[in-house]
Design a protein around this motif. Structure first.
Motif, mmCIF file in Angstrom:
data_model
loop_
_atom_site.group_PDB
_atom_site.id
_atom_site.type_symbol
_atom_site.label_atom_id
_atom_site.label_comp_id
_atom_site.label_asym_id
_atom_site.label_seq_id
_atom_site.Cartn_x
_atom_site.Cartn_y
_atom_site.Cartn_z
ATOM 1 N N GLU A 52 41.892 38.760 42.524
ATOM 2 C CA GLU A 52 40.537 38.868 43.057
ATOM 3 C C GLU A 52 39.992 40.269 42.798
ATOM 4 O OE1 GLU A 52 37.991 37.096 46.534
ATOM 5 O OE2 GLU A 52 40.160 36.831 46.539
ATOM 6 N N PRO A 53 38.761 40.401 42.293
ATOM 7 C CA PRO A 53 38.223 41.745 42.112
ATOM 8 C C PRO A 53 38.086 42.453 43.461
ATOM 9 C CG PRO A 53 36.670 40.078 41.287
ATOM 10 C CD PRO A 53 37.808 39.351 41.925
ATOM 11 N N THR A 54 38.410 43.741 43.482
ATOM 12 C CA THR A 54 38.216 44.538 44.684
ATOM 13 C C THR A 54 36.725 44.777 44.880
ATOM 14 O OG1 THR A 54 40.294 45.608 44.117
ATOM 15 C CG2 THR A 54 38.998 46.633 45.856
ATOM 16 N N SER A 55 36.033 44.962 43.764
ATOM 17 C CA SER A 55 34.568 44.957 43.817
ATOM 18 C C SER A 55 34.056 44.426 42.486
ATOM 19 C CB SER A 55 34.029 46.366 44.070
ATOM 20 O OG SER A 55 34.383 47.213 43.009
ATOM 21 N N GLY A 56 32.798 44.011 42.494
ATOM 22 C CA GLY A 56 32.214 43.426 41.294
ATOM 23 C C GLY A 56 32.315 41.913 41.308
ATOM 24 N N ARG A 57 31.882 41.294 40.217
ATOM 25 C CA ARG A 57 31.742 39.841 40.226
ATOM 26 C C ARG A 57 32.158 39.228 38.892
ATOM 27 N NH1 ARG A 57 26.717 35.986 41.447
ATOM 28 N NH2 ARG A 57 26.107 36.517 39.321
ATOM 29 N N VAL A 58 32.872 38.105 38.977
ATOM 30 C CA VAL A 58 33.259 37.351 37.781
ATOM 31 C C VAL A 58 32.602 35.980 37.845
ATOM 32 C CG1 VAL A 58 35.187 36.387 36.458
ATOM 33 C CG2 VAL A 58 35.518 38.484 37.786
ATOM 34 N N ARG A 59 32.007 35.548 36.755
ATOM 35 C CA ARG A 59 31.418 34.213 36.704
ATOM 36 C C ARG A 59 31.843 33.502 35.427
ATOM 37 N NH1 ARG A 59 31.221 34.229 41.056
ATOM 38 N NH2 ARG A 59 29.578 33.962 42.592
ATOM 39 N N ILE A 60 32.146 32.215 35.581
ATOM 40 C CA ILE A 60 32.440 31.385 34.414
ATOM 41 C C ILE A 60 31.439 30.236 34.433
ATOM 42 C CG2 ILE A 60 34.157 29.877 33.336
ATOM 43 C CD1 ILE A 60 36.252 31.848 34.338
ATOM 44 N N ASP A 61 30.557 30.239 33.463
ATOM 45 C CA ASP A 61 29.448 29.276 33.455
ATOM 46 C C ASP A 61 28.754 29.232 34.816
ATOM 47 O OD1 ASP A 61 29.688 28.582 30.804
ATOM 48 O OD2 ASP A 61 31.193 27.051 31.230
ATOM 49 N N GLY A 62 28.514 30.385 35.372
ATOM 50 C CA GLY A 62 27.762 30.475 36.621
ATOM 51 C C GLY A 62 28.563 30.185 37.873
#
Ligand SMILES: Nc1ncnc2c1ncn2[C@@H]1O[C@H](COP(=O)(O)OP(=O)(O)O)[C@@H](O)[C@H]1O
Ligand SMILES: [Mg+2]
Length: 247
Positions: A52-62
């Motif tokens: 899990e990111p400690t901060s920030g964002r991950v998106r896969i096809d939204g």
């Protein structure tokens, strides 16, 4: 499409990767090359929702990586094969698809094994297969999931150089036919250049993406590419960036 926005991952106060921004387009083949410990695996696992990111964002096809995974939209291939020793090659390929809630298709699985050069080994157990063959089964299994996104973490890391080259040619060829979105991690510069549409150079610590190279090589990419001047020049450029940033 995969997007990372300002992603930082820390473990107990130790920052493994920091402020990573990345976009991978649908159907793009991206490689990530960098020295050991610079956070390549952490980055890949974060894309796949295993960290899990400690901060920030991950998106896969939204969507979040977790949602994409639940939907069997992500296939993984790791450096060490994760095949079930008591299952045959064919059963290993179909099993994951079954657990993902999709009906396994034995004919399609056989065809995949055939395309990976494993015809005749459908019933063999992992211990009867060479290292290269086991990785081929792992790749066939990831492809059989029919996920749009394939995440590969040094899948050829334990193989001899000839087998690596051969599998590289096969993977690029498979990609040309299937157009999956691929993120492929390696510490081999020639491999990173040979496979990629775009090659990212990672350096640490904490790991960050230092440079991006658009790879320009003729298609289909076959063994003879390795000997070309254009290939060698691109490898030299990537290598230079790595050396300049090696702390
Ligand atoms: N689960 C974890 N807990 C603590 N530290 C970790 C964990 N995973 C990775 N690290 C640390 O993060 C850094 C990057 O590791 P990794 O992503 O495996 O690098 P690479 O794949 O490039 O070799 C290393 O210093 C490693 O020790
Ligand atoms: Mg790693």
């Amino acid at each position: 499409m995969i997007s990372l926005e300002d992603v930082t991952v820390a473990f107990d106060g130790f920052t493994a990767i920091s402020n990573v921004d990345l976009r991978v387009e649908q159907g793009e083949f991206v490689t990530i090359v960098g020295p050991s410990g610079c956070g390549k695996t952490t980055l890949l696992r974060t894309i796949g929702g295993l960290e899990e990111p400690t901060s920030g964002r991950v998106r896969i096809d939204g969507r979040s990586p977790e949602a994409a995974q639940t939907n069997a939209d992500i296939g993984f291939v790791f450096q060490q094969h994760t095949l079930f020793p008591w299952k045959s090659a064919l059963e290993n390929v179909t099993f994951l698809r079954k657990t993902a809630g999709n009906a396994p298709e034995a004919d399609a699985a056989r065809a995949l094994l055939r395309s990976m050069g494993l015809e005749g080994f459908e019933d063999a157990r992992p211990k009867e297969l060479s290292g290269g063959m086991k990785q081929r089964v792992s790749i066939a299994r990831a492809l059989h999931l029919d996920a749009d996104v394939l995440l590969m973490d040094e899948p050829f890391g334990e193989l001899d150089e000839i087998t690596r080259d051969e599998l590289g040619v096969e993977i690029r060829d498979l990609w040309r036919r299937e157009r999956k979105t691929v993120v492929f991690v390696t510490h081999s510069v020639p491999e990173a250049v040979f496979l990629a549409d775009r090659c990212l150079v990672m350096c640490g610590q904490p790991g960050r993406i230092e440079a991006t190279f658009d790879v320009d090589l003729p298609e289909p990419r076959e063994e003879d590419v390795f000997g070309t001047r254009s290939f060698q020049e691109q490898v030299a450029q990537v290598r230079q960036t790595l050396h300049e940033n090696y702390a």
